[in-house]
Design an enzyme around this catalytic site. Structure first.
Site, short mmCIF file in Angstrom:
data_model
loop_
_atom_site.label_atom_id
_atom_site.label_comp_id
_atom_site.label_asym_id
_atom_site.label_seq_id
_atom_site.Cartn_x
_atom_site.Cartn_y
_atom_site.Cartn_z
N TYR A 1 0.86 -1.17 0.00
CA TYR A 1 0.00 0.00 0.00
C TYR A 1 0.90 1.23 0.00
O TYR A 1 1.51 1.58 1.01
CB TYR A 1 -0.88 0.04 1.25
CG TYR A 1 -1.97 -0.99 1.32
CD1 TYR A 1 -2.32 -1.76 0.22
CD2 TYR A 1 -2.67 -1.20 2.50
CE1 TYR A 1 -3.32 -2.71 0.29
CE2 TYR A 1 -3.68 -2.14 2.58
CZ TYR A 1 -4.00 -2.89 1.48
OH TYR A 1 -5.00 -3.84 1.57
N LEU B 1 -17.34 -0.82 1.73
CA LEU B 1 -17.98 0.46 1.42
C LEU B 1 -17.74 0.91 -0.01
O LEU B 1 -18.47 1.72 -0.54
CB LEU B 1 -17.49 1.55 2.39
CG LEU B 1 -17.78 1.30 3.86
CD1 LEU B 1 -17.32 2.49 4.70
CD2 LEU B 1 -19.24 1.01 4.12
N PHE C 1 -13.25 -3.81 1.29
CA PHE C 1 -13.96 -3.07 0.24
C PHE C 1 -15.46 -3.03 0.49
O PHE C 1 -16.24 -2.89 -0.45
CB PHE C 1 -13.69 -3.68 -1.14
CG PHE C 1 -12.46 -3.16 -1.83
CD1 PHE C 1 -11.52 -2.40 -1.15
CD2 PHE C 1 -12.22 -3.45 -3.17
CE1 PHE C 1 -10.39 -1.95 -1.79
CE2 PHE C 1 -11.09 -3.00 -3.81
CZ PHE C 1 -10.17 -2.24 -3.12
N PRO D 1 -23.21 1.08 -4.06
CA PRO D 1 -23.91 1.47 -5.28
C PRO D 1 -24.96 0.43 -5.69
O PRO D 1 -24.74 -0.77 -5.62
CB PRO D 1 -22.79 1.55 -6.32
CG PRO D 1 -21.54 1.71 -5.53
CD PRO D 1 -21.77 0.94 -4.27
#
Length: 289
Positions: free
Chosen positions: A61, A220, A218, A225
């Site tokens: 990251y 959120l 992941f 959608p």
């Protein structure tokens, strides 16, 4: 609410069931330094001060950005804090994600994580699988278990695994945790630009059978959608946001789920933490489906 990792071992880890994923603390495309470094450091300090004692990170990251932020904000680490990292992948200068999973690669990554996190042993490491055509799973896990014997790793987990891969992993050695994409709106495999990501629903029952915490990631990003009106309706009922309801749904879905919602906003962190206070009824959960 707490959950115990590796509960049947000599060194179980008990943590709060709402953790924090650090990936969003990096720059755009999970690359480079955060846009607001002071806020990133404050987010880590605030999360831990609020009772979060499970942090998810990886040396790819940034690269190495989140590990260095964790060490800068929190080292020397408070008692009870569990820092979980991942190996098995790396980044190229073009920001692509590629496998880094030979035994030599994995050892390099573990040594790098130990150095940047300023630790002598990493409490929990997820081996992230990068899809077919790479190094055989038995070879990858064999290297992880060898480093566990050496004391560099306390517990070994798997990330981004199919049901078949988890079943194989369980035959090869003790698997402490599983980390897969999972949310109210994204429960099965989703194809991302760099890989296919198996969903949490595909392995949840197997994790429950074996007493293995499942860590959704992941939740959120891909979970909100186009989920329809039900999540928003129940959120309004509880005077919460859909994002908070997504976290609450995970916490109520199974006692073996350990969500790690990430954010680069201090305000959103505080909102996410409040999701642990939402109590969904059996009727709410049935309505959400």
């Amino acid at each position: 609410m707490t959950i115990t990792i590796a509960q049947n071992t000599a060194h179980p880890l008990t943590v709060s069931r709402l953790g924090y994923g650090t990936m969003r603390l990096t720059g755009p495309d999970i690359w480079g330094e955060p846009a607001n470094r002071p806020e990133a450091l404050e987010i880590l300090k605030t999360a831990v001060a609020a009772g979060v004692n499970f942090l998810d990170t990886a040396d790819y990251y940034g690269e190495d950005v989140t590990n260095r932020l964790i060490a800068e904000a929190l080292h020397p680490y408070p008692a009870g804090l569990v820092i979980c990292t991942k190996v098995g992948a790396t980044r190229k200068p073009d920001k692509s994600w590629v496998p880094f999973n030979t035994p030599e690669n994995l050892r390099t990554s573990i040594d790098n994580n130990l150095r940047t996190l300023k630790q002598e042993q990493i409490q929990l490491v997820h081996l992230r699988l990068m899809g077919p055509g790479t190094v055989p799973l038995a070879e990858q896990l064999g290297a992880m278990f060898e480093m566990q014997k050496e004391g560099k790793i306390q517990h070994v987990g798997l990330s981004n695994v199919t049901r078949a891969e988890l079943e194989t992993g369980l035959q090869l050695g003790p698997i402490a945790t599983v980390e897969n994409m999972y949310s109210y709106g994204q429960r099965t495999t989703v194809q991302l630009p760099h890989s296919a990501n198996p969903g949490g629903e595909e392995v949840l029952d197997l994790c429950e059978q074996h007493g293995i915490p499942l860590i959704p990631f992941f939740s959120l990003v891909h979970g909100l959608p186009n989920v329809g009106y039900k999540l928003a309706e129940i959120a309004q009922k509880h005077k919460a946001t859909p994002a908070q309801l997504n976290i609450a749904w995970l916490l109520h879905k199974s006692p073996w789920l350990l969500p790690i919602p990430g954010t680069s906003s201090l305000a959103h962190l505080r909102e996410n933490l409040k999701a642990a206070d939402i109590r969904l009824s059996a009727e709410d959960m049935a309505y959400l489906g």
